[in-house]
Design a protein around this motif. Structure first.
Motif, PDB file in Angstrom:
ATOM      1  N   ALA A  26      48.723  12.669 -22.245  1.00 21.90           N
ATOM      2  CA  ALA A  26      50.145  13.020 -22.170  1.00 21.90           C
ATOM      3  C   ALA A  26      50.223  14.360 -21.450  1.00 21.90           C
ATOM      4  O   ALA A  26      49.741  15.372 -21.958  1.00 21.90           O
ATOM      5  N   ALA A  27      50.788  14.353 -20.261  1.00 23.69           N
ATOM      6  CA  ALA A  27      50.886  15.567 -19.452  1.00 23.69           C
ATOM      7  C   ALA A  27      52.350  15.957 -19.306  1.00 23.69           C
ATOM      8  O   ALA A  27      53.238  15.114 -19.394  1.00 23.69           O
ATOM      9  N   PHE A  28      52.585  17.245 -19.100  1.00 26.60           N
ATOM     10  CA  PHE A  28      53.954  17.719 -18.884  1.00 26.60           C
ATOM     11  C   PHE A  28      53.978  18.718 -17.741  1.00 26.60           C
ATOM     12  O   PHE A  28      52.978  19.361 -17.425  1.00 26.60           O
ATOM     13  N   THR A  29      55.158  18.812 -17.118  1.00 24.84           N
ATOM     14  CA  THR A  29      55.393  19.764 -16.045  1.00 24.84           C
ATOM     15  C   THR A  29      56.737  20.421 -16.299  1.00 24.84           C
ATOM     16  O   THR A  29      57.714  19.739 -16.606  1.00 24.84           O
ATOM     17  N   VAL A  30      56.772  21.756 -16.195  1.00 26.33           N
ATOM     18  CA  VAL A  30      58.016  22.492 -16.374  1.00 26.33           C
ATOM     19  C   VAL A  30      58.072  23.597 -15.316  1.00 26.33           C
ATOM     20  O   VAL A  30      57.041  24.202 -14.985  1.00 26.33           O
ATOM     21  N   ARG A  31      59.249  23.828 -14.765  1.00 26.51           N
ATOM     22  CA  ARG A  31      59.409  24.874 -13.747  1.00 26.51           C
ATOM     23  C   ARG A  31      59.331  26.243 -14.424  1.00 26.51           C
ATOM     24  O   ARG A  31      59.894  26.458 -15.483  1.00 26.51           O
ATOM     25  N   HIS A  32      58.613  27.170 -13.784  1.00 28.01           N
ATOM     26  CA  HIS A  32      58.389  28.518 -14.303  1.00 28.01           C
ATOM     27  C   HIS A  32      58.954  29.536 -13.322  1.00 28.01           C
ATOM     28  O   HIS A  32      58.637  29.483 -12.131  1.00 28.01           O
ATOM     29  N   ALA A  33      59.797  30.422 -13.813  1.00 33.54           N
ATOM     30  CA  ALA A  33      60.408  31.500 -13.027  1.00 33.54           C
ATOM     31  C   ALA A  33      61.211  30.967 -11.839  1.00 33.54           C
ATOM     32  O   ALA A  33      61.467  31.698 -10.892  1.00 33.54           O
ATOM     33  N   GLY A  34      61.565  29.693 -11.887  1.00 29.43           N
ATOM     34  CA  GLY A  34      62.363  29.095 -10.837  1.00 29.43           C
ATOM     35  C   GLY A  34      61.634  28.854  -9.532  1.00 29.43           C
ATOM     36  O   GLY A  34      62.216  28.344  -8.582  1.00 29.43           O
ATOM     37  N   ILE A  35      60.333  29.201  -9.462  1.00 26.67           N
ATOM     38  CA  ILE A  35      59.631  29.112  -8.178  1.00 26.67           C
ATOM     39  C   ILE A  35      58.325  28.333  -8.227  1.00 26.67           C
ATOM     40  O   ILE A  35      57.775  28.000  -7.187  1.00 26.67           O
ATOM     41  N   LYS A  37      55.542  25.658 -10.900  1.00 28.57           N
ATOM     42  CA  LYS A  37      55.490  24.742 -12.032  1.00 28.57           C
ATOM     43  C   LYS A  37      54.269  25.039 -12.884  1.00 28.57           C
ATOM     44  O   LYS A  37      53.215  25.406 -12.368  1.00 28.57           O
ATOM     45  N   VAL A  38      54.437  24.879 -14.172  1.00 25.73           N
ATOM     46  CA  VAL A  38      53.325  24.950 -15.109  1.00 25.73           C
ATOM     47  C   VAL A  38      53.062  23.529 -15.573  1.00 25.73           C
ATOM     48  O   VAL A  38      53.987  22.792 -15.924  1.00 25.73           O
ATOM     49  N   ARG A  39      51.789  23.166 -15.586  1.00 22.31           N
ATOM     50  CA  ARG A  39      51.386  21.838 -16.037  1.00 22.31           C
ATOM     51  C   ARG A  39      50.491  21.988 -17.254  1.00 22.31           C
ATOM     52  O   ARG A  39      49.748  22.958 -17.360  1.00 22.31           O
TER      53      ARG A  39
END
Length: 185
Positions: A26-35, A37-39
């Motif tokens: 189960a992997a996730f990706t979220v945008r960090h600092a608007g510039i 992505k953290v996975r």
């Protein structure tokens, strides 16, 4: 509805299948600092797929362990496990329990209740069936890929920090991608 409209995928047989946690992610990706992505990943610790005679009688249940979150940065992982985010001391497991399995073109949708951080929301996993195979040990396996986009706020995961130039450190939108292997019991 005709029986072909709800037929289970070719090669998948009825009965109980166990999620193979060592070959499931189960992997996730979220945008960090608007510039950028953290996975990261969270371990799927157990799960069951009960394949019925058709899709309507098929069900999925899975448990994940948020204390296993890994993003490649120990400090960030510790913060994610803390009360600011996942609060793994209080909410030591996440679950998904299907409410419906249906065709969607050449693929499938698995709708169900996802519980993260003690909050349950209905989600729909866009799912691709990757086929079946017999491994060298005689196990019949089936593989799937699934994805869903969720809102952190919907699961009461609201910690954030303002950026000097405007905006926030962590986006609300989180993309979850699953790669699942199941073994026929």
């Amino acid at each position: 509805m005709s029986s072909t409209a709800t037929a289970i995928p070719t090669g998948l047989t009825t009965g109980t299948w166990a999620v193979d946690a060592s070959h499931t992610e189960a992997a996730f990706t979220v945008r960090h600092a608007g510039i950028s992505k953290v996975r990261g990943t969270v371990a799927v610790t157990e799960g069951t797929v009960v394949v019925g005679d058709d899709l309507a009688s098929t069900s999925v249940s899975v448990t994940l362990d948020p204390s296993t979150v890994t993003t490649g940065d120990a400090n960030r992982d510790g913060h994610l496990k803390s009360g600011d985010f996942f609060d793994v001391e209080k909410f030591g497991q996440w679950t998904f329990v299907s409410t419906e399995v249906r065709e969607a073109g050449k693929n499938y949708v698995i709708a169900g209740d996802l519980t993260i951080h003690g909050v349950t929301q209905s989600v729909e996993l866009e799912t691709e069936f990757n086929g079946t195979a017999v491994d060298p040990f005689g196990n019949t396996r089936a593989g799937f890929e699934a994805s869903v986009t969720i809102s952190r706020k919907d699961f009461d995961l609201t910690w954030n920090a303002a950026l000097e130039a405007g905006g926030v450190l962590v986006s609300d939108k989180v993309v979850i991608a699953l790669d699942v292997s199941i073994i026929k019991g």
